[in-house]
Write an enzyme that holds these catalytic residues in place. Structure first.
Site, short mmCIF file in Angstrom:
data_model
loop_
_atom_site.label_atom_id
_atom_site.label_comp_id
_atom_site.label_asym_id
_atom_site.label_seq_id
_atom_site.Cartn_x
_atom_site.Cartn_y
_atom_site.Cartn_z
N SER A 72 0.80 -1.32 0.08
CA SER A 72 0.05 -0.07 0.12
C SER A 72 0.93 1.26 -0.17
O SER A 72 0.47 2.44 -0.53
CB SER A 72 -0.96 -0.19 1.02
OG SER A 72 -0.34 -0.09 2.49
N GLU A 73 1.92 1.24 0.61
CA GLU A 73 2.99 2.26 0.67
C GLU A 73 4.69 1.85 0.61
O GLU A 73 4.70 0.90 1.12
CB GLU A 73 2.93 3.34 1.77
CG GLU A 73 1.74 3.96 1.99
CD GLU A 73 0.36 3.28 2.72
OE1 GLU A 73 -0.76 3.77 2.37
OE2 GLU A 73 0.72 2.33 3.43
N THR A 74 5.34 2.52 -0.01
CA THR A 74 6.82 2.44 -0.22
C THR A 74 7.18 3.71 0.14
O THR A 74 6.87 4.61 -0.43
CB THR A 74 7.09 1.79 -1.56
OG1 THR A 74 6.82 0.59 -1.84
CG2 THR A 74 8.80 1.71 -1.67
#
Length: 120
Positions: A72-74
């Site tokens: 969902s996030e990096t």
């Protein structure tokens, strides 16, 4: 129990350090870490990829890496702190860059403390 404090953009969180787990670390020119944030065991919680020493990566490359990890996030962290001691962090989903998100910043702060400034 040690706690991690992360703040930014009016956000402040205290999280038990034991609630973040390192899943994988692979040495490379741009080291990255796979974390489980808010987890008591591996492969639980909120997954996050943290790429360090990302100063020379273009926005397009960061976006491609975020799409490849498909979390969902990096987050992408510059190697050196800014004049105020903070680190420049950019946050991407597989589709776009975000200005802010909670668990990615908590996990990134933990990774900076653990891997980039372990003696601090």
């Amino acid at each position: 129990m040690p706690y991690l404090r992360a703040s930014g953009a009016g956000f402040l969180a205290e999280v038990p350090a034991s609630r973040i787990l390192l899943i994988r670390s692979i040495p490379m020119p741009h080291p990255f870490y796979i974390l489980d944030v808010f987890a008591n065991r591996a492969y639980a919680g909120n997954q996050l990829a943290v790429v360090t020493h990302a100063d020379d990566l273009s926005t397009e490359t960061m976006q491609a890496i975020a799409a490849e990890t498909n979390y969902s996030e990096t987050t992408f962290v510059n190697a050196q702190p800014e004049a105020d001691g903070g680190y420049r962090v950019r946050l991407f989903t597989p589709a776009r860059e975000l200005a802010f998100a909670g668990h990615p910043l908590v996990g990134t702060a933990w990774a900076i403390r653990r891997f980039m400034e372990p003696e601090a």
